[in-house]
Design a protein around this motif. Structure first.
Motif, PDB file in Angstrom:
ATOM      1  N   GLY A 113       0.853  -1.183   0.000  1.00 18.43           N
ATOM      2  CA  GLY A 113       0.000   0.000   0.000  1.00 18.43           C
ATOM      3  C   GLY A 113       0.895   1.242   0.000  1.00 18.43           C
ATOM      4  N   TYR A 114       0.563   2.227  -0.817  1.00 16.01           N
ATOM      5  CA  TYR A 114       1.355   3.459  -0.820  1.00 16.01           C
ATOM      6  C   TYR A 114       1.226   4.135   0.544  1.00 16.01           C
ATOM      7  N   ALA A 115       2.367   4.394   1.164  1.00 12.70           N
ATOM      8  CA  ALA A 115       2.366   5.068   2.466  1.00 12.70           C
ATOM      9  C   ALA A 115       2.665   6.541   2.232  1.00 12.70           C
ATOM     10  N   HIS A 116       1.647   7.380   2.348  1.00 13.33           N
ATOM     11  CA  HIS A 116       1.850   8.818   2.122  1.00 13.33           C
ATOM     12  C   HIS A 116       2.290   9.457   3.433  1.00 13.33           C
ATOM     13  N   VAL A 117       3.604   9.632   3.577  1.00 13.70           N
ATOM     14  CA  VAL A 117       4.172  10.164   4.821  1.00 13.70           C
ATOM     15  C   VAL A 117       5.111  11.331   4.498  1.00 13.70           C
ATOM     16  N   PRO A 118       4.554  12.426   3.926  1.00 11.83           N
ATOM     17  CA  PRO A 118       5.429  13.527   3.493  1.00 11.83           C
ATOM     18  C   PRO A 118       6.212  14.169   4.639  1.00 11.83           C
ATOM     19  N   TRP A 119       5.769  13.945   5.889  1.00 13.63           N
ATOM     20  CA  TRP A 119       6.522  14.498   7.020  1.00 13.63           C
ATOM     21  C   TRP A 119       7.818  13.693   7.226  1.00 13.63           C
ATOM     22  N   VAL A 120       7.900  12.486   6.663  1.00 16.54           N
ATOM     23  CA  VAL A 120       9.124  11.675   6.724  1.00 16.54           C
ATOM     24  C   VAL A 120       9.866  11.758   5.389  1.00 16.54           C
ATOM     25  N   ALA A 121       9.125  11.503   4.305  1.00 15.72           N
ATOM     26  CA  ALA A 121       9.721  11.490   2.966  1.00 15.72           C
ATOM     27  C   ALA A 121       9.330  12.786   2.262  1.00 15.72           C
ATOM     28  N   LYS A 122      10.228  13.763   2.330  1.00 13.48           N
ATOM     29  CA  LYS A 122       9.907  15.110   1.828  1.00 13.48           C
ATOM     30  C   LYS A 122       9.525  15.097   0.338  1.00 13.48           C
ATOM     31  N   ARG A 123      10.103  14.156  -0.430  1.00 11.43           N
ATOM     32  CA  ARG A 123       9.786  14.092  -1.872  1.00 11.43           C
ATOM     33  C   ARG A 123       8.291  13.915  -2.117  1.00 11.43           C
ATOM     34  N   LEU A 181       5.639  16.432  -3.418  1.00 16.12           N
ATOM     35  CA  LEU A 181       5.396  16.680  -4.849  1.00 16.12           C
ATOM     36  C   LEU A 181       4.163  15.935  -5.344  1.00 16.12           C
ATOM     37  N   ILE A 182       3.653  15.044  -4.532  1.00 17.41           N
ATOM     38  CA  ILE A 182       2.486  14.256  -4.955  1.00 17.41           C
ATOM     39  C   ILE A 182       1.202  15.011  -4.631  1.00 17.41           C
ATOM     40  N   ASP A 183       0.320  15.060  -5.619  1.00 16.56           N
ATOM     41  CA  ASP A 183      -0.957  15.759  -5.460  1.00 16.56           C
ATOM     42  C   ASP A 183      -1.887  14.920  -4.585  1.00 16.56           C
ATOM     43  N   GLU A 184      -2.082  15.361  -3.353  1.00 19.58           N
ATOM     44  CA  GLU A 184      -2.903  14.580  -2.412  1.00 19.58           C
ATOM     45  C   GLU A 184      -4.340  14.434  -2.910  1.00 19.58           C
TER      46      GLU A 184
END
Ligand code: SF4
Length: 451
Positions: A240-250, A253-256
């Motif tokens: 499952g895609y883990a959307h964790v922008p607070w950990v993975a800054k890249r 760039l993904i449109d939530e």
């Protein structure tokens, strides 16, 4: 729908829990456990027991937006070449520390992009590993392959060094999904890579896929799975895609707004899983699939499936020596993680010391809980007799937790004198159930979602 409501009420869409590729999990490792512990534990290894070795290459030519791996971008080879020199130095330090006669049962190169290495660096690194920890007679060598960053010469170099398993990243074949995650990888390039791998004698191929990506739809994931099946892999990992922008800054760039919602995400995973099962794959643990007869499927059937940092494995080595920046070693007395930042890792090795920066010394209770959690993640059950046989009377320490799980998860589980069983209808909650056995759940750490 009613069933999904039950799963939702138990946290399917909201719980943020670890993936339990180790217990305790890395966020609770302490800086008080470092090189001294690492040196002592390495020196105390039993030379008669082969070890697994993991080698981390933290470089990529492209940095995909969805990826939370520890890696850095480079368009030149010079930092990679200098890093290989550091790995060689680390290998010499490890060789001086481990007992004579220790053998390597498995070797895995991960990243980052191991196939960023040109053939001469592949040979140099493989020779350094084998010189430090010679391979056992029947050893295995697996490599993570980026189809856009590899050619036949690199594959031949890896095969010449003993690679017999390969894992390729695919995620999704749809061009719009690929554009939304910053990772372009046409089917034809992937197909050519698979043909080269097969031509080089690779008989075990894994494909990594991801559900829950931006712009992914049921039609698109079905098309991706159909294309993957034409590659005829032996194994699939469906994460499952883990959307964790607070950990993975890249990931910023993904449109939530383009991410599928909870229900859509759940359907995507169910649909892909059903397609693989219909194609003859067996479900392995929470997110892997393997063809009948594959070693992973055999390990599952024979009750020897294990969980490690890569997911599920049939690796029987109890010890894992992690090399390179951020790598984690699993030693009989506990875990130790090398300095995570590449610069800090290099600094330690250049100072002539091992690179362990954080770790955890296992207590009797940790060993018991690690065993129970691994059993649950691999077999969806916790066998009380097996725990008592391996841990003695301390196994009773889990009784209260198991009773609480039974009360909380109702008819999704059965608890009796033999232990706990998680029924198929509740398996989407496996990580949440495992977290109920976690005595170290760290405060303030935001894990990825459980589904
Ligand atoms: S998916 Fe692979 S190539 Fe892309 S950033 Fe992550 S490790 Fe690098």
């Amino acid at each position: 729908m009613e069933h999904l409501d039950t799963l939702r009420a138990l946290g399917l869409f909201d719980a943020r829990v670890p993936r339990y590729t180790s217990y305790p999990t890395a966020p609770v490792f302490s800086p008080a456990v470092g090189t001294a512990f690492q040196a002592e534990a390495l020196a105390a290894l039993d030379p008669a027991e082969p070890v697994s070795v993991y080698l981390h290459i933290p470089f990529c030519e492209r940095l995909c937006w969805f990826c939370a791996c520890r890696t850095q971008g480079t368009t030149t080879l010079s930092p990679v070449e200098s890093y290989i020199g550091t790995l060689e130095a680390e290998l010499r330090l490890v060789a001086q520390t481990i007992p004579a006669g220790l053998r390597m049962g498995r070797l895995h190169w991960g990243g980052g992009t191991p196939t960023i290495l040109p053939p001469h660096l592949i040979h140099r690194l493989a020779r350094a590993v084998k010189a430090a920890i010679p391979p056992a007679e029947a050893w295995e060598f697996s490599v993570e392959i980026d189809p856009t960053m590899v050619d036949r010469a690199k594959i031949d170099a890896l095969a010449a060094e003993g690679m017999n398993r390969a894992s390729i990243g695919i995620q999704d074949f749809d061009p719009e999904v690929q554009a939304a995650i910053g990772r372009e990888q046409p089917y034809d390039i992937t197909r050519a890579c698979v043909d080269d791998l097969r031509g080089a004698g690779i008989t075990s191929l894994n494909c990594d896929l991801v559900y829950g990506l931006p712009h992914q739809t049921e039609t698109r994931i079905a098309d991706t799975v159909a294309k993957v099946l034409t590659l005829n892999p032996e194994r699939i990992a469906l994460f499952g895609y883990a959307h964790v922008p607070w950990v993975a800054k890249r990931q910023k760039l993904i449109d939530e707004n383009a991410l599928p919602d909870d229900m859509a995400r759940h359907r995507l995973s169910e649909l892909a899983a059903a397609q693989f099962r219909a194609a003859g794959f067996e479900t392995i643990g929470i997110d892997h699939f393997a063809r009948a007869g594959d070693e992973l499927a055999l390990a599952k059937d024979e009750g020897r499936l294990r969980r490690n940092f890569q997911g599920y494995t049939a690796d029987s080595c109890a010890t894992l020596i992690g090399l390179g920046a951020s790598s984690i070693s699993r030693l009989p007395q506990g875990y130790v993680q090398n300095a995570a930042a590449t610069a800090a890792y290099i600094q330690r090795i250049e100072a002539g010391q091992l690179a362990g920066a954080r770790g955890h010394v296992m207590t009797g209770d940790d060993l018991l809980r690690a065993d129970a959690i691994e059993m649950l993640m691999c077999e969806f059950m916790i066998d009380r007799d097996a725990l008592h046989a391996r841990h003695g009377p301390t196994a009773a320490a889990l009784d209260a937790d198991l009773a609480q799980i039974a009360a909380r998860f109702g008819d999704l589980v059965t608890l009796d004198a033999g232990g706990l069983r998680l029924h198929p209808a509740g398996r989407a909650l496996t990580r949440i159930v495992a977290s109920a056995l976690d005595a170290h759940m760290p405060d303030g750490v935001r894990f990825s979602r459980a589904s």
